[in-house]
Write a protein that holds these residues in place. Structure first.
Motif, PDB file in Angstrom:
ATOM      1  N   SER A   1       0.478  -1.150  -0.129  1.00  0.00           N
ATOM      2  CA  SER A   1      -0.345  -0.173  -0.488  1.00  0.00           C
ATOM      3  C   SER A   1       1.076   1.038  -0.024  1.00  0.00           C
ATOM      4  O   SER A   1       0.393   2.403  -0.451  1.00  0.00           O
TER       5      SER A   1
ATOM      6  N   LYS B   1       2.588   1.692  -3.155  1.00  0.00           N
ATOM      7  CA  LYS B   1       1.234   2.292  -4.405  1.00  0.00           C
ATOM      8  C   LYS B   1       1.171   3.966  -4.391  1.00  0.00           C
ATOM      9  O   LYS B   1       1.282   4.733  -5.278  1.00  0.00           O
ATOM     10  N   LYS B   2       1.225   4.268  -3.277  1.00  0.00           N
ATOM     11  CA  LYS B   2       2.057   5.334  -3.009  1.00  0.00           C
ATOM     12  C   LYS B   2       2.985   6.269  -3.664  1.00  0.00           C
ATOM     13  O   LYS B   2       3.029   6.573  -3.697  1.00  0.00           O
ATOM     14  N   TYR B   3       3.722   5.694  -3.138  1.00  0.00           N
ATOM     15  CA  TYR B   3       5.117   6.153  -3.774  1.00  0.00           C
ATOM     16  C   TYR B   3       5.050   5.619  -5.241  1.00  0.00           C
ATOM     17  O   TYR B   3       5.889   6.650  -5.706  1.00  0.00           O
TER      18      TYR B   3
ATOM     19  N   ASP C   1       2.902   6.073  -7.238  1.00  0.00           N
ATOM     20  CA  ASP C   1       1.253   6.933  -8.074  1.00  0.00           C
ATOM     21  C   ASP C   1       2.238   8.460  -7.734  1.00  0.00           C
ATOM     22  O   ASP C   1       1.676   9.511  -8.670  1.00  0.00           O
TER      23      ASP C   1
ATOM     24  N   SER D   1       7.930  13.017  -6.179  1.00  0.00           N
ATOM     25  CA  SER D   1       7.470  11.833  -5.074  1.00  0.00           C
ATOM     26  C   SER D   1       8.152  13.585  -3.738  1.00  0.00           C
ATOM     27  O   SER D   1       9.257  13.768  -4.321  1.00  0.00           O
TER      28      SER D   1
END
Length: 296
Positions: free
Chosen positions: A138, A141-143, A145, A150
């Protein structure tokens, strides 16, 4: 062999091929369609007149007629005058005297040896991931996106052997590549091998530099850091060079290891550890589970 120079030349060759293809499409259309040919010659005639006397209503009408025939034949501007694939360097490969990002990406991705760990489907692995590492997926996934802007470009995953760290890293590599990013994914052993080759052979003429892509790629993955040999004047020195360079330029970097933060400091020193575990620039994850390979 200079992989960057070769990539630049390939991009320039591709541009010439694109232009030649567009020219051929246009010439074939003019030859095959009398209406298009007549409209084009009429537009040329009016354009020559306008160059001497300024734009005229006749030029606008001739241009509209030419566009009508082009649309009838499905000839878009992009077909007959293909745009540059890289808007930054206009397919020259050079920006401000340096290689453009398109050259760097092409050079990195042309070398299949830059992917030393298998590339796996992220979403499939996320769905089948063991519960102990699902939270890390999870976070990953944020990384993913967040690329290419970043807030925290570093991503470290700590855990015992057999807990799924390499599978996760492989899946992240796949996701970044799908975003168009250039990826170098090496084992810790592979990192040291490249560093040693560069350290001992970089002055040899025509030496293929496979160390530099680790500085230039959009995403660098070093898997199983802590298992490599500690070579004097090589391992720590080159690891610091890479980590610090990527930290300064906020370039995405993923590290997996079975070393605790305290072990990192003991093995590599505070300069490296502080960058990998800086909460302002890194997402730090720990997998607390037993070795799945031994359980299986």
């Amino acid at each position: 062999m200079d992989i960057y120079k070769n990539a630049m030349l390939a991009i320039r060759d591709r541009r010439r091929a694109d232009v030649d293809r567009g020219h051929m499409i246009w010439q074939n259309a003019l030859t095959a369609d009398d209406g298009l040919y007549s409209a084009f010659t009429a537009w040329q005639s009016e354009a020559i007149k306008s160059a001497k006397h300024g734009d005229t209503p006749e030029l606008a009408r001739a241009q509209a007629e030419l566009i009508r025939h082009m649309e009838r034949l499905g000839l878009t501007k992009d077909k007959v005058e293909p745009p540059c694939r890289c808007a930054v360097c206009a397919d020259t490969g050079i920006v401000g005297g340096k290689y453009c990002r398109c050259v760097i990406n092409a050079a990195v991705m042309s070398d299949t040896e830059n992917l030393e760990i298998p590339v796996l489907d992220f979403e499939a692995k996320k769905l089948s991931a063991p519960k102990a590492i699902s939270g890390v997926y999870s976070a990953a996934k944020k990384y993913i996106d967040g690329y290419p802007n970043s807030d925290k470009p570093f991503f470290t995953v700590i855990g015992d052997s057999g807990t799924g760290k390499t599978v996760l890293a492989s899946a992240v590599a796949s996701a970044f590549m799908q975003c168009g990013a250039s990826v170098v994914a090496v084992t810790a052993f592979g990192f040291v091998r490249r560093a040693l080759d560069y350290h001992t052979q970089f002055s040899i003429k025509n030496y293929t530099d496979r160390f530099t892509p680790m500085l230039d790629c959009d995403l660098l993955i070093i898997d199983d850091l802590g298992t490599e040999s500690m070579l004097k004047n090589v391992t720590k020195e080159y690891l610091y060079t890479v980590i610090n360079e990527r930290w300064l330029h906020r370039k995405n970097t993923l590290i997996t290891s079975n070393l605790s933060p305290a072990d990192f400091i003991a093995r590599y020193g505070e300069n490296i550890a502080s960058r990998l575990f800086d909460k302002n620039t890194a997402v730090n994850c720990m997998v607390t589970a037993k070795n799945n390979r031994l359980k299986n």
